[in-house]
Design a protein around this motif. Structure first.
Motif, PDB file in Angstrom:
ATOM      1  N   GLN A  35       8.336  20.349   3.240  1.00  0.00           N
ATOM      2  CA  GLN A  35       8.219  21.497   2.670  1.00  0.00           C
ATOM      3  C   GLN A  35       9.628  22.378   2.667  1.00  0.00           C
ATOM      4  O   GLN A  35      10.023  22.637   3.874  1.00  0.00           O
ATOM      5  CB  GLN A  35       6.872  22.492   2.880  1.00  0.00           C
ATOM      6  N   ASP A  36      10.042  23.164   1.480  1.00  0.00           N
ATOM      7  CA  ASP A  36      10.956  24.121   1.843  1.00  0.00           C
ATOM      8  C   ASP A  36      10.017  25.316   1.960  1.00  0.00           C
ATOM      9  O   ASP A  36       9.049  25.517   1.742  1.00  0.00           O
ATOM     10  CB  ASP A  36      11.825  24.029   0.580  1.00  0.00           C
ATOM     11  N   GLU A  37      10.895  26.316   2.372  1.00  0.00           N
ATOM     12  CA  GLU A  37      10.177  27.510   2.877  1.00  0.00           C
ATOM     13  C   GLU A  37       9.549  28.254   1.771  1.00  0.00           C
ATOM     14  O   GLU A  37       8.579  28.848   1.921  1.00  0.00           O
ATOM     15  CB  GLU A  37      11.176  28.554   3.621  1.00  0.00           C
ATOM     16  N   SER A  38      10.034  28.265   0.631  1.00  0.00           N
ATOM     17  CA  SER A  38       9.530  29.005  -0.579  1.00  0.00           C
ATOM     18  C   SER A  38       8.313  28.339  -0.940  1.00  0.00           C
ATOM     19  O   SER A  38       7.390  29.129  -1.396  1.00  0.00           O
ATOM     20  CB  SER A  38      10.454  29.158  -1.701  1.00  0.00           C
ATOM     21  N   SER A  39       8.106  27.083  -0.980  1.00  0.00           N
ATOM     22  CA  SER A  39       6.844  26.509  -1.415  1.00  0.00           C
ATOM     23  C   SER A  39       5.678  26.847  -0.469  1.00  0.00           C
ATOM     24  O   SER A  39       4.572  26.931  -0.753  1.00  0.00           O
ATOM     25  CB  SER A  39       7.140  24.956  -1.255  1.00  0.00           C
ATOM     26  N   LEU A  40       5.880  27.349   0.949  1.00  0.00           N
ATOM     27  CA  LEU A  40       4.772  27.488   1.831  1.00  0.00           C
ATOM     28  C   LEU A  40       4.185  29.014   1.380  1.00  0.00           C
ATOM     29  O   LEU A  40       3.333  29.362   1.925  1.00  0.00           O
ATOM     30  CB  LEU A  40       5.627  27.782   3.089  1.00  0.00           C
ATOM     31  N   ARG A  41       4.773  29.580   0.119  1.00  0.00           N
ATOM     32  CA  ARG A  41       4.350  30.680  -0.117  1.00  0.00           C
ATOM     33  C   ARG A  41       3.155  30.481  -1.330  1.00  0.00           C
ATOM     34  O   ARG A  41       2.535  31.571  -1.328  1.00  0.00           O
ATOM     35  CB  ARG A  41       5.363  31.768  -1.020  1.00  0.00           C
ATOM     36  N   LEU A  63      -0.883  25.429  -0.387  1.00  0.00           N
ATOM     37  CA  LEU A  63      -0.025  24.872   0.625  1.00  0.00           C
ATOM     38  C   LEU A  63      -0.339  25.605   2.041  1.00  0.00           C
ATOM     39  O   LEU A  63      -0.430  24.874   2.955  1.00  0.00           O
ATOM     40  CB  LEU A  63       1.294  24.723  -0.040  1.00  0.00           C
ATOM     41  N   TYR A  64      -0.284  26.851   1.923  1.00  0.00           N
ATOM     42  CA  TYR A  64      -0.190  27.559   3.227  1.00  0.00           C
ATOM     43  C   TYR A  64      -1.570  27.249   3.813  1.00  0.00           C
ATOM     44  O   TYR A  64      -1.760  26.999   5.120  1.00  0.00           O
ATOM     45  CB  TYR A  64       0.013  29.210   2.992  1.00  0.00           C
TER      46      TYR A  64
END
Length: 185
Positions: free
Chosen positions: A12-18, A22-23
């Motif tokens: 996952q890229d960092e922005s997708s964890l927003r 997903l989080y």
């Protein structure tokens, strides 16, 4: 399982964890918070017909959208929980060990853990306190907006109106009540 979960996280890229689902998926170690069953990540991210984000304290009672009040669960379990609180004894006793492990690993907060495991209903004092906080926040927002309007339109007189007046105006003017179309609050 943990290695597989870690590998998914690495992809996952960092922005997708927003993304909330997903989080929550990763902080719940890929499991439904109410059943403990594995969550299919692709299905969870594809739509809302298999997995839901549930509010531990029901939104009908307390408007709290914080991460401490939300969990990723199977839709069927969310529907059966409905607007009830506390979470059923059956779920609490079955999931206690899992929730405690998430707490011990720092994946959920103590506040979230306590909300999940709590067996007493919300008290009148807690509900009243929530309403008071909402009123204070609304009042502060109105004052901030009034300050901005005064800055941009110094000649404008700001008149405060009660919600009942707005409702009456909307009805007389035959305006639909829909915040997507108009926000007459």
């Amino acid at each position: 399982m943990q290695l597989e979960l870690y590998q998914k996280l690495e992809q996952q890229d960092e922005s997708s964890l927003r993304r909330d689902k997903l989080y929550l998926y990763f902080t719940q170690m890929g499991k439904c918070m109410y059943s403990g069953e594995p969550i299919d990540l692709e299905t969870a991210l594809a739509g809302d017909d298999v997995y839901d984000i549930d509010h531990i304290f029901p939104r009908s009672r307390i408007k709290d959208d914080s991460i401490d009040n939300r969990v990723l669960v199977k839709c069927a379990l969310n529907r059966s929980k409905s607007n009830s609180y506390p979470i059923s004894e059956q779920i609490r006793s079955r999931q206690y060990g899992f929730w405690k492990a998430l707490l011990d690993k720092g994946l959920i907060s103590e506040k979230k853990f306590n909300r999940l495991y709590r067996h007493e209903p919300l008290t009148d004092a807690e509900l009243s306190s929530f309403v008071q906080r909402q009123l204070v926040e609304t009042s502060q927002s109105v004052r901030a907006l009034a300050t901005l309007l005064k800055e941009y339109y110094p000649e404008t007189k700001i008149v405060y109106s009660k919600a009942s007046n707005v409702s009456e105006f909307r009805k007389k003017s035959k305006l639909i009540k829909c915040r997507d179309v108009n926000d007459l609050h």
